[in-house]
Design an enzyme around this catalytic site. Structure first.
Site, short mmCIF file in Angstrom:
data_model
loop_
_atom_site.label_atom_id
_atom_site.label_comp_id
_atom_site.label_asym_id
_atom_site.label_seq_id
_atom_site.Cartn_x
_atom_site.Cartn_y
_atom_site.Cartn_z
CE LYS A 52 16.60 27.54 5.58
NZ LYS A 52 17.06 26.43 6.69
CE LYS A 57 17.55 26.82 13.10
NZ LYS A 57 17.21 26.25 11.82
CG ASP A 116 17.97 22.81 13.11
OD1 ASP A 116 17.62 23.26 11.88
OD2 ASP A 116 19.14 22.40 13.50
P1 NDP Z 1 17.92 15.12 13.36
O1 NDP Z 1 18.42 15.31 14.55
O2 NDP Z 1 16.88 14.69 13.06
O3 NDP Z 1 19.43 14.25 12.58
C1 NDP Z 1 20.64 14.96 12.60
C2 NDP Z 1 21.36 13.71 11.65
O4 NDP Z 1 22.73 14.33 11.37
C3 NDP Z 1 21.68 12.73 12.56
O5 NDP Z 1 21.78 11.35 11.74
C4 NDP Z 1 22.99 13.09 13.31
O6 NDP Z 1 23.53 11.80 13.78
C5 NDP Z 1 23.55 13.84 12.19
N1 NDP Z 1 24.58 14.66 12.85
C6 NDP Z 1 24.09 15.79 13.65
N2 NDP Z 1 25.46 16.34 13.85
C7 NDP Z 1 26.26 15.82 13.36
C8 NDP Z 1 27.65 15.86 13.38
N3 NDP Z 1 28.49 17.09 14.20
N4 NDP Z 1 28.65 15.12 12.69
C9 NDP Z 1 27.95 14.26 12.19
N5 NDP Z 1 26.86 13.98 12.00
C10 NDP Z 1 25.96 14.63 12.64
O7 NDP Z 1 17.94 16.68 12.53
P2 NDP Z 1 17.50 17.06 11.27
O8 NDP Z 1 17.44 16.04 10.47
O9 NDP Z 1 16.25 17.85 11.45
O10 NDP Z 1 18.49 18.13 10.72
C11 NDP Z 1 19.42 18.02 9.78
C12 NDP Z 1 20.09 18.93 9.04
O11 NDP Z 1 19.20 19.72 8.34
C13 NDP Z 1 20.62 20.12 9.95
O12 NDP Z 1 21.66 20.98 9.27
C14 NDP Z 1 19.38 21.06 10.07
O13 NDP Z 1 19.73 22.50 10.56
C15 NDP Z 1 18.84 21.18 8.72
N6 NDP Z 1 17.52 21.55 8.67
C16 NDP Z 1 16.54 20.80 9.22
C17 NDP Z 1 15.00 21.15 9.18
C18 NDP Z 1 13.89 20.33 9.55
O14 NDP Z 1 12.82 20.88 9.42
N7 NDP Z 1 14.25 19.55 10.68
C19 NDP Z 1 14.63 22.30 8.07
C20 NDP Z 1 15.85 22.70 7.23
C21 NDP Z 1 17.19 22.34 7.62
P3 NDP Z 1 23.84 11.41 15.37
O15 NDP Z 1 22.60 10.86 15.42
O16 NDP Z 1 24.97 10.34 15.21
O17 NDP Z 1 24.13 12.66 16.04
O1 2IT Z 2 16.33 25.28 9.24
C1 2IT Z 2 15.34 25.10 9.17
O2 2IT Z 2 14.60 25.83 8.13
C2 2IT Z 2 14.40 24.47 10.24
N1 2IT Z 2 14.98 23.90 11.11
C3 2IT Z 2 12.81 24.76 10.03
C4 2IT Z 2 12.50 25.88 10.59
C5 2IT Z 2 10.97 26.05 10.73
O3 2IT Z 2 10.55 26.98 11.46
O4 2IT Z 2 10.14 25.12 10.50
#
Ligand code: NDP
Ligand code: 2IT
Length: 445
Positions: free
Chosen positions: A114, A126, A166
């Site tokens: 990525k 990570k 994350d």
């Molecule tokens: P948050 O913690 O802000 O939100 C996570 C969301 O996913 C919540 O709604 C949560 O629900 C739900 N969730 C988490 N685990 C589970 C599970 N086991 N089953 C069902 N629902 C689940 O995280 P992010 O939005 O930051 O991350 C979401 C995804 O995006 C992840 O895969 C992360 O790796 C990916 N990501 C994030 C980035 C970032 O910049 N933050 C960058 C790139 C990818 P609940 O509250 O009920 O747990």
């Molecule tokens: O999965 C991802 O790319 C992230 N959680 C963001 C990583 C970062 O360094 O901003």
């Protein structure tokens, strides 16, 4: 899979027993790489794949802290510094009870490709912990973060390893982590973490970047079929950072997002999700999606179940790994699905990806589609290094350029390797070749 890669894959799987998610991520990449090795036998001779699958460094540590009742709690902390061919290790920290080494390694492995695709000078890493922030007070989260950083600080740095957020790690946690790093080291080293608050070294657009970027990537995919997000019916999973900002951007571009979820259930809101209310419930009150449904007329809340039961023309999985399986994919295809943009990391199982590809659905894999978050983290590092801060408009423009660039590179690579429209192949080969070239140039390390 190519026979030469099959035996390397078997060795990697045997060396890393019990790490199902890491195995899945490795197999998915290896399945794309046969044709690259026909053109580049030097990658095999230099054992690039074997080296790529072995993290440069893995740190596992105890995190002791006391809860509000004075009881001692012990969690496990991780940081996997996977590959530094292109720059300092870069990648988020995840705090969730499901975290173990296999999850951190799958995420770190994906992050290598990525980050390469973004074109920014960042390697892959990570980390995280099996700490569950749900139901914990701010004071408990702070004590946990301070203890976590008291070990982690010695391994990270602006030129070494730069963590970010994350799942379970957002602005609050980055604040506590940064404060403790600064206190221990007595250095205001802004570039050591990204996702910081705007008044203390953060970048505008970083909070929105992953969700916005996923939607921009999806828009670019739709354009190749002569269409756009305007008028699409969208379903998003999750209701965290990535999901909320994907919903906001999709609706700005004229789509209607009719459903989103959390781990307890999902809401169906045919009028289109009210983003302001969703932000209030999830980001300000740290509430549940059920609370959103109770406060808005005409919304139904489904306890449990799968949000993928709701028909859509565009699906944006933005929750977690393996949340969308082959059956759900087949249901979505029957319901008229055109495109999938993965905001989460590896949310679609391998069966689901196969169903989408066979049905001719546009499929943007996470390592390409969600790269806007880490790319904007790299823009934050750039601003920190130059002691500058950019406007929202300028930063969003850079993000858009980067996402369009990633889309076009994936598409061009898929064309070059004779599989037009295969973004999985394009992302895997595009990311891999860049890292492999740098590893070759840097010798056997
Ligand atoms: P948050 O913690 O802000 O939100 C996570 C969301 O996913 C919540 O709604 C949560 O629900 C739900 N969730 C988490 N685990 C589970 C599970 N086991 N089953 C069902 N629902 C689940 O995280 P992010 O939005 O930051 O991350 C979401 C995804 O995006 C992840 O895969 C992360 O790796 C990916 N990501 C994030 C980035 C970032 O910049 N933050 C960058 C790139 C990818 P609940 O509250 O009920 O747990
Ligand atoms: O999965 C991802 O790319 C992230 N959680 C963001 C990583 C970062 O360094 O901003």
């Amino acid at each position: 899979m190519d026979a030469r890669l099959e035996s390397i894959k078997d060795t990697v799987l045997a060396r890393n027993p019990g790490e199902a998610e890491f195995h899945q991520a490795v197999v998915e990449v290896f399945e794309s790489l046969g044709p690259v090795h026909d053109r580049h036998p030097e990658f095999l001779e230099a054992a690039i794949l074997e080296r790529l699958c072995e993290p440069e460094r893995q740190i596992i540590f105890r995190v002791p802290w006391t809860d509000d009742s004075g009881r001692v709690q012990i969690n496990r902390g991780f940081r996997v510094e996977f590959n530094s061919a292109l720059g300092p290790y870069k990648g988020g920290l995840r705090f969730h009870p499901s975290v173990y080494l296999g999850i951190v390694k799958f995420l770190g492995f994906e992050q290598i490709f990525k980050n390469a695709l973004t074109g920014m000078p960042i390697g892959g890493g990570k980390g995280g912990s099996d700490f569950d922030p749900r139901g914990r007070s701010d004071a408990e989260v702070m004590r946990f973060c301070q203890s976590f950083m008291t070990e982690l600080y010695r391994h990270i740095g602006e030129y070494t390893d730069v963590p970010a957020g994350d799942i379970g790690v957002g602005g609050r946690e980055i604040g506590y982590l940064f404060g403790q790093y600064k206190r221990i080291t007595n250095r205001y080293e802004s570039g050591v973490l990204t996702g910081k608050g705007i008044s203390w070294g953060g970048s505008l657009v970083r909070p929105e970047a992953t969700g916005f970027g996923t939607v921009i990537f999806t828009q670019e995919m739709l354009k190749t079929r002569g269409t756009s997000l305007d008028g699409q019916r969208v379903v998003v999973s999750g209701s965290g950072n990535v999901a909320i900002n994907a919903i906001a951007k999709a609706q700005t571009l004229g789509a209607t997002v009719v459903a989103c979820s959390d781990s307890s259930g999902y809401v169906v809101d045919e009028a289109g999700i009210d983003v302001d209310l969703l932000r209030e419930v999830k980001e300000v009150e740290r509430g549940r999606l059920k609370d959103y449904a109770e406060r808005r007329a005409g919304v139904s809340y489904v306890d449990g179940g799968s949000v993928w039961d709701v028909d859509a023309t565009v699906a944006l999985p933005c929750a977690t790994q393996n949340e969308l399986d082959g059956d759900a994919a087949a249901r979505l295809v029957r319901g008229g699905l055109l495109a999938v943009g993965e905001g989460a990391n590896m949310p679609s199982t391998r069966d689901a990806v196969a169903v989408f590809q066979e049905a001719g659905v546009l499929f943007g894999p996470g390592k390409a589609a969600n790269a806007g978050g880490v790319a904007t983290s790299a823009l934050e590092m750039q601003q920190n290094a130059s002691r500058d801060s950019w406007s929202f408009e300028h930063t969003e423009e850079r993000l858009t350029e980067i996402m369009v660039g990633i889309h076009d590179r994936c598409a061009a690579t898929a064309d070059e390797y004779g599989e037009p429209g295969n973004y999985v192949l394009g992302a895997n080969i595009g990311g891999f070749v860049k890292v492999a070239d740098a590893m070759l140039a840097q010798g056997l390390i």
